[in-house]
Design a protein around this motif. Structure first.
Motif, PDB file in Angstrom:
ATOM      1  N   THR A  40       0.828  -1.203   0.000  1.00  0.00           N
ATOM      2  CA  THR A  40       0.000   0.000   0.000  1.00  0.00           C
ATOM      3  C   THR A  40       0.866   1.258   0.000  1.00  0.00           C
ATOM      4  O   THR A  40       2.034   1.228   0.380  1.00  0.00           O
ATOM      5  CB  THR A  40      -0.903   0.040   1.253  1.00  0.00           C
ATOM      6  N   ARG A  59      -8.263   6.275   8.495  1.00  0.00           N
ATOM      7  CA  ARG A  59      -8.183   4.838   8.254  1.00  0.00           C
ATOM      8  C   ARG A  59      -6.733   4.425   8.073  1.00  0.00           C
ATOM      9  O   ARG A  59      -5.964   5.110   7.390  1.00  0.00           O
ATOM     10  CB  ARG A  59      -8.941   4.459   6.970  1.00  0.00           C
ATOM     11  N   ASP A  74      -5.141   1.700   6.312  1.00  0.00           N
ATOM     12  CA  ASP A  74      -5.559   0.654   5.381  1.00  0.00           C
ATOM     13  C   ASP A  74      -4.464  -0.366   5.139  1.00  0.00           C
ATOM     14  O   ASP A  74      -3.634  -0.200   4.253  1.00  0.00           O
ATOM     15  CB  ASP A  74      -5.977   1.298   4.050  1.00  0.00           C
ATOM     16  N   ASP A 103      -3.279  -4.836   6.065  1.00  0.00           N
ATOM     17  CA  ASP A 103      -3.522  -6.100   6.749  1.00  0.00           C
ATOM     18  C   ASP A 103      -2.397  -6.358   7.740  1.00  0.00           C
ATOM     19  O   ASP A 103      -1.224  -6.079   7.464  1.00  0.00           O
ATOM     20  CB  ASP A 103      -3.572  -7.254   5.743  1.00  0.00           C
ATOM     21  N   ASP A 122      -9.897   1.239  12.274  1.00  0.00           N
ATOM     22  CA  ASP A 122     -10.534   1.478  10.978  1.00  0.00           C
ATOM     23  C   ASP A 122      -9.549   1.256   9.831  1.00  0.00           C
ATOM     24  O   ASP A 122      -8.463   1.827   9.820  1.00  0.00           O
ATOM     25  CB  ASP A 122     -11.080   2.910  10.908  1.00  0.00           C
ATOM     26  N   GLY A 123      -9.954   0.435   8.866  1.00  0.00           N
ATOM     27  CA  GLY A 123      -9.138   0.155   7.691  1.00  0.00           C
ATOM     28  C   GLY A 123      -8.263  -1.073   7.863  1.00  0.00           C
ATOM     29  O   GLY A 123      -7.800  -1.657   6.885  1.00  0.00           O
ATOM     30  N   ARG A 157      -7.102  -4.951   9.007  1.00  0.00           N
ATOM     31  CA  ARG A 157      -7.654  -6.301   9.043  1.00  0.00           C
ATOM     32  C   ARG A 157      -6.572  -7.219   9.570  1.00  0.00           C
ATOM     33  O   ARG A 157      -5.402  -7.064   9.224  1.00  0.00           O
ATOM     34  CB  ARG A 157      -8.055  -6.715   7.624  1.00  0.00           C
ATOM     35  N   ARG A 198      -1.110  -5.580   1.981  1.00  0.00           N
ATOM     36  CA  ARG A 198      -2.438  -6.171   1.850  1.00  0.00           C
ATOM     37  C   ARG A 198      -2.262  -7.593   1.338  1.00  0.00           C
ATOM     38  O   ARG A 198      -1.398  -7.848   0.504  1.00  0.00           O
ATOM     39  CB  ARG A 198      -3.307  -5.404   0.847  1.00  0.00           C
TER      40      ARG A 198
END
Lengths: 238, 238
Positions: free
Chosen positions: A236, B171, B173, B175, B197-198, B200, B234
């Motif tokens: 990202t 966020r 973002d 993983d 937020d964002g 995982r 990600r």
């Protein structure tokens, strides 16, 4: 990040270990991108058989015969030495077991060439995959130590061989970490990765930081098993 | 993958090394998600000062004062031992230098608790970052060997401390790879990551495969330097 097509358009790509899953999958994708590919194996006959199989995959994708014929690159096969001789850029996709011997035996054929190691030194036991310790640090550094006159990079570690070799898969959506100390060679490998639809090459450090990228394949396998996936990485903010 | 909010809603999160960049950033995000956070430091005063700073960050985000006040969790500070005592789940975010000593000294405070190691054993020289060799294999395995009565996981290695601690960033973002051999503990950490937020959480293997995830931070730093980015990962197809 360079995506200059011309930089790789004229290159012939050699694949050492082109009868393995990873080698065959990469060979297919590069040919599909219109590049000339020479598939090498320890046995010249098996190299030729693998090349014939890959060329056959080309008729199984979803594109029309004419658009396919217009872009699918030549795929020929031979020995690993043949592949080195014919190619401008050589991908090492041989099994870890025998890696050092194979690479060392091809030293004179690889002088001055870009050599991209994508080998993951992994072991497997009842608990699943794990990283093997490599005396030189990593497979890529082993290759560098055995090929002092070549331009060694590391890349294509986390690419699912299943997706690569599936002609119905149009895009292989992931980022390839490209490692190396030769900046121009790294740029060429980044451009090469970008020739596969969906794929992007991202510079991810010097060769001395290759070990963890190779070993991370054990984690990707663990993810695949838990989630029944063909996981890949995206970087990202790049 | 569980995203069950109730599983983590009642938890108090302890942060060891809560005055460092990573610890402070995680503490802020967990508080922002409405969780109770106890920020630990070697000095209780510095732990309290860090908690006060984090609470102040809460008034700097883009949300309205009322919606913010409704969700921002309590943040208190103290010694690392205070944080262990008060918390249900403890994050180890101390510097690698001193990691073993700090963890070993807290053993009795951490019995039965989930301990999440996010430490990256890295060195830096003129050529940039590189992975340090750890006798136990990884920082997480060192923690496991020092805390046999705790439930040790590894996670939050690749999260940009800059983004975490920036209240204008809504966020984060990316993983988070979560590693561990205790399946329930792993599920809780995955649910915890999902509270930011964002973000995982993705299961990424047993603790014996933590070394390369920690070491990969060297590659993320190399990416950040080359592309002037705050890179994260990600996982595709999951």
């Amino acid at each position: 990040m360079t995506n200059d097509r011309t930089e790789v358009d004229g290159l012939t790509i050699g694949i050492l270990g082109g009868t393995g899953d990873q080698g065959r999958g990469l060979a297919y994708r590069f040919a599909r991108a219109g590049l000339r590919v020479v598939v090498g194996s320890r046995s010249g006959e098996r190299g030729q058989a693998s090349a014939a199989e890959i060329a056959k995959l080309a008729s199984a994708d979803g594109r029309s015969a004419s658009s396919r014929a217009a872009v699918f690159g030549d795929v020929i096969g031979g020995t690993n030495a043949d592949a080195c001789q014919a190619a401008d850029l050589v991908i090492v996709a041989v099994p870890w077991d025998g890696h050092a011997e194979t690479v060392a035996s091809l030293r004179s054929n690889l002088i001055g060439k870009i050599v991209v190691d994508c080998v993951n030194p992994l072991g497997f036991d009842a608990k699943g995959p794990f990283a093997l310790r490599v005396p030189e640090g990593s497979a890529a550094e082993q290759t560098e130590s055995l090929l002092p006159e070549s331009r060694v990079c590391a890349a294509f570690h986390h690419v699912s061989a299943v997706l690569l070799a599936d002609p119905t898969v149009d895009r292989v959506d992931l980022d390839v970490m490209v490692l190396g100390d030769d900046r121009d060679a790294v740029a060429t490998v980044i451009a090469l990765a970008a020739r596969i639809d969906g794929m992007r090459g991202v510079y991810a450090g010097r060769l001395r930081n290759a070990a963890q990228v190779e070993a991370l394949t054990a984690n990707i396998i663990a993810i695949n098993r838990r989630y029944q996936a063909h996981a890949g990485l995206r970087i990202t903010d790049v």
